[in-house]
Scaffold this motif. Sequence first.
Motif, PDB file in Angstrom:
ATOM      1  N   UNK A  36     126.548   8.512  63.111  1.00 30.65           N
ATOM      2  CA  UNK A  36     126.542   9.897  62.644  1.00 30.65           C
ATOM      3  C   UNK A  36     125.364  10.662  63.207  1.00 30.65           C
ATOM      4  N   UNK A  37     124.224   9.988  63.318  1.00 33.80           N
ATOM      5  CA  UNK A  37     123.051  10.633  63.897  1.00 33.80           C
ATOM      6  C   UNK A  37     123.317  10.965  65.372  1.00 33.80           C
ATOM      7  N   UNK A  38     123.906  10.030  66.098  1.00 33.59           N
ATOM      8  CA  UNK A  38     124.204  10.246  67.510  1.00 33.59           C
ATOM      9  C   UNK A  38     125.221  11.379  67.693  1.00 33.59           C
ATOM     10  N   UNK A  39     126.306  11.353  66.926  1.00 37.37           N
ATOM     11  CA  UNK A  39     127.322  12.400  67.076  1.00 37.37           C
ATOM     12  C   UNK A  39     126.778  13.763  66.632  1.00 37.37           C
ATOM     13  N   UNK A  40     125.927  13.768  65.627  1.00 39.20           N
ATOM     14  CA  UNK A  40     125.311  15.028  65.193  1.00 39.20           C
ATOM     15  C   UNK A  40     124.388  15.604  66.249  1.00 39.20           C
ATOM     16  N   UNK A  41     123.579  14.757  66.872  1.00 37.59           N
ATOM     17  CA  UNK A  41     122.696  15.221  67.949  1.00 37.59           C
ATOM     18  C   UNK A  41     123.512  15.758  69.125  1.00 37.59           C
ATOM     19  N   UNK A  42     124.597  15.053  69.445  1.00 39.97           N
ATOM     20  CA  UNK A  42     125.455  15.493  70.542  1.00 39.97           C
ATOM     21  C   UNK A  42     126.132  16.819  70.206  1.00 39.97           C
ATOM     22  N   UNK A  43     126.659  16.936  68.977  1.00 38.91           N
ATOM     23  CA  UNK A  43     127.303  18.187  68.559  1.00 38.91           C
ATOM     24  C   UNK A  43     126.306  19.346  68.578  1.00 38.91           C
ATOM     25  N   UNK A  44     125.095  19.092  68.159  1.00 41.46           N
ATOM     26  CA  UNK A  44     124.064  20.139  68.174  1.00 41.46           C
ATOM     27  C   UNK A  44     123.761  20.583  69.603  1.00 41.46           C
ATOM     28  N   UNK A  45     123.650  19.634  70.513  1.00 41.14           N
ATOM     29  CA  UNK A  45     123.403  19.944  71.918  1.00 41.14           C
ATOM     30  C   UNK A  45     124.548  20.778  72.498  1.00 41.14           C
ATOM     31  N   UNK A  46     125.789  20.358  72.245  1.00 42.07           N
ATOM     32  CA  UNK A  46     126.945  21.085  72.762  1.00 42.07           C
ATOM     33  C   UNK A  46     127.019  22.480  72.148  1.00 42.07           C
ATOM     34  N   UNK A  47     126.765  22.581  70.843  1.00 38.37           N
ATOM     35  CA  UNK A  47     126.795  23.879  70.154  1.00 38.37           C
ATOM     36  C   UNK A  47     125.800  24.851  70.782  1.00 38.37           C
ATOM     37  N   UNK A  48     124.583  24.393  71.007  1.00 39.62           N
ATOM     38  CA  UNK A  48     123.569  25.270  71.593  1.00 39.62           C
ATOM     39  C   UNK A  48     123.987  25.740  72.982  1.00 39.62           C
ATOM     40  N   UNK A  49     124.529  24.840  73.774  1.00 41.56           N
ATOM     41  CA  UNK A  49     124.939  25.210  75.125  1.00 41.56           C
ATOM     42  C   UNK A  49     126.171  26.108  75.124  1.00 41.56           C
ATOM     43  N   UNK A  50     127.104  25.897  74.195  1.00 37.83           N
ATOM     44  CA  UNK A  50     128.267  26.775  74.113  1.00 37.83           C
ATOM     45  C   UNK A  50     127.874  28.170  73.649  1.00 37.83           C
ATOM     46  N   UNK A  51     126.952  28.256  72.681  1.00 38.41           N
ATOM     47  CA  UNK A  51     126.477  29.570  72.253  1.00 38.41           C
ATOM     48  C   UNK A  51     125.830  30.308  73.416  1.00 38.41           C
ATOM     49  N   UNK A  52     125.041  29.606  74.199  1.00 39.27           N
ATOM     50  CA  UNK A  52     124.399  30.217  75.365  1.00 39.27           C
ATOM     51  C   UNK A  52     125.462  30.678  76.361  1.00 39.27           C
ATOM     52  N   UNK A  53     126.451  29.833  76.623  1.00 34.40           N
ATOM     53  CA  UNK A  53     127.534  30.185  77.553  1.00 34.40           C
ATOM     54  C   UNK A  53     128.320  31.392  77.043  1.00 34.40           C
ATOM     55  N   UNK A  54     128.663  31.372  75.748  1.00 33.98           N
ATOM     56  CA  UNK A  54     129.440  32.485  75.176  1.00 33.98           C
ATOM     57  C   UNK A  54     128.647  33.791  75.230  1.00 33.98           C
ATOM     58  N   UNK A  55     127.344  33.705  75.019  1.00 29.84           N
ATOM     59  CA  UNK A  55     126.501  34.898  75.055  1.00 29.84           C
ATOM     60  C   UNK A  55     126.414  35.453  76.468  1.00 29.84           C
ATOM     61  N   UNK A  56     126.247  34.587  77.449  1.00 28.53           N
ATOM     62  CA  UNK A  56     126.128  35.041  78.846  1.00 28.53           C
ATOM     63  C   UNK A  56     127.439  35.589  79.383  1.00 28.53           C
TER      64      UNK A  56
END
Length: 165
Positions: free
Chosen positions: A142-162
């Motif tokens: 759960x810790x690993x999947x949460x860290x991965x989801x957080x990383x993907x979320x941050x990058x998707x937000x950046x992509x969506x914003x740009x």
Amino acid sequence: MSFLSLLVAFGIVIHIIEDMIPVPFLIPGAKLGLANIISLLTIVFYGLKEGLIVCVLRCIIVAFLAGSFSSLLYSMTGAILSTIVMAFSYHYFKDTFSLVGISILGAVTHNFVQVTMASIVLSTFGLYVYLPYLMVIGLCTGMFTGLTANFVKQNLFTFFTKTNF
């Protein structure tokens, strides 16, 4: 609709690839739970209803492609209840828990529900002896999947914003 379809497809691919990876755990039923990354991201971007749709479709399609009815029963019940727990936690406690904490709650819920379903189907409660081990594994995965989801979320937000998506 298109992005939800992509999330379902990503979840299916991740689930099938995960089934090909040799499990490093000696406990029966222990998995990494990588497809739950997609469920958590769906909850973050859309909410509970869409999260349930994505996880149910993923479970059904994977069962038809690479599983069986029993795998559908276990994965569906675990996925639905863990998605509900993660959505509830994200909606009401996102200021208290990070995505890592929410993912851990989902992983632990998933393990508990699967052991409970297996105990009911097999008519034996002796399977609960595995639960403490599965909870420790769920904490780590759960810790690993949460860290991965957080990383993907941050990058998707950046992509969506740009891209003004």
